[in-house]
Motif scaffolding. Structure first.
Motif, PDB file in Angstrom:
ATOM      1  N   HIS A  40      29.868  64.379  48.687  1.00 11.58           N
ATOM      2  CA  HIS A  40      29.055  63.295  48.120  1.00 11.58           C
ATOM      3  C   HIS A  40      27.592  63.724  48.002  1.00 11.58           C
ATOM      4  O   HIS A  40      26.958  63.530  46.964  1.00 11.58           O
ATOM      5  CB  HIS A  40      29.188  62.035  48.971  1.00 11.58           C
ATOM      6  CG  HIS A  40      28.294  60.926  48.509  1.00 11.58           C
ATOM      7  ND1 HIS A  40      28.561  60.196  47.371  1.00 11.58           N
ATOM      8  CD2 HIS A  40      27.131  60.451  49.010  1.00 11.58           C
ATOM      9  CE1 HIS A  40      27.594  59.307  47.195  1.00 11.58           C
ATOM     10  NE2 HIS A  40      26.724  59.447  48.179  1.00 11.58           N
ATOM     11  N   THR A  44      25.385  64.346  44.641  1.00  8.06           N
ATOM     12  CA  THR A  44      24.132  63.611  44.473  1.00  8.06           C
ATOM     13  C   THR A  44      22.986  64.569  44.150  1.00  8.06           C
ATOM     14  O   THR A  44      22.098  64.240  43.355  1.00  8.06           O
ATOM     15  CB  THR A  44      23.813  62.800  45.753  1.00  8.06           C
ATOM     16  OG1 THR A  44      24.858  61.854  45.952  1.00  8.06           O
ATOM     17  CG2 THR A  44      22.490  62.066  45.626  1.00  8.06           C
ATOM     18  N   ASP A  45      23.032  65.761  44.743  1.00  7.96           N
ATOM     19  CA  ASP A  45      21.991  66.771  44.507  1.00  7.96           C
ATOM     20  C   ASP A  45      22.228  67.595  43.241  1.00  7.96           C
ATOM     21  O   ASP A  45      21.510  68.556  42.982  1.00  7.96           O
ATOM     22  CB  ASP A  45      21.890  67.724  45.703  1.00  7.96           C
ATOM     23  CG  ASP A  45      21.298  67.047  46.934  1.00  7.96           C
ATOM     24  OD1 ASP A  45      20.672  65.980  46.796  1.00  7.96           O
ATOM     25  OD2 ASP A  45      21.475  67.593  48.040  1.00  7.96           O
TER      26      ASP A  45
END
Length: 158
Positions: A40, A44-45
């Motif tokens: 996750h 997200t990055d």
């Protein structure tokens, strides 16, 4: 039949509950829950991560994850693949109740078939990292890796 399926609210508890044998626990760098959380955070990055549940006939038997990223860790500086994009096998485990049945190799093969489609972009390499101090205990992982011509990366800081 082996299937790789998306991890959902319906199967996450089963993924978290998977375990290896007591003697294997030192060889697993993280928990499945942490691996899923890592996926996750990576996503997200902006680093594509694909965590999947390994199913055999509707039963969850394992967990695996691969990412797509640049191999730029300092321990790779002298390698041909340094600075290049790669599909990186981040995590793989088969629950202790289902080991020794060939499921790991079949799941690995399915994962490589997915990677072969290069879902996140071009890459010349598929890599598998293992801590140097633990490489002696991975004969099966090395056998699987050799059968698929995977580049191994030894890192002491994994």
């Amino acid at each position: 039949m082996i299937e790789l399926r998306k991890i959902t609210g319906e199967n996450i508890e089963e993924i978290i509950a998977l375990e290896v044998e007591e003697r294997q626990k030192d060889f697993i760098e993280t928990t499945n829950l942490k691996g899923f959380a890592d996926a996750h955070m990576l996503n997200t990055d902006g680093i594509p991560a694909t965590p999947v549940a390994i199913y055999v006939d509707e039963v969850v038997v394992g967990f695996m994850m691969y990412i797509y990223d640049t191999l730029d860790h300092e321990s790779f500086e002298n390698e041909d693949f340094y600075g290049k994009k790669s599909y990186f096998i981040w995590h793989m485990m088969i629950d202790k109740r289902y080991q020794g049945k060939g499921y790991g190799q079949l799941a690995f093969e399915k994962m490589l078939m997915n990677i072969e489609k290069m879902p996140y972009g071009e890459a010349k390499y598929v890599t598998l990292a293992m801590p140097k101090q633990k490489h002696y205990m991975l004969p099966l992982a090395l056998k699987i890796q050799a059968s698929f011509r995977i580049i191994q990366c030894w890192r002491s800081s994994i």
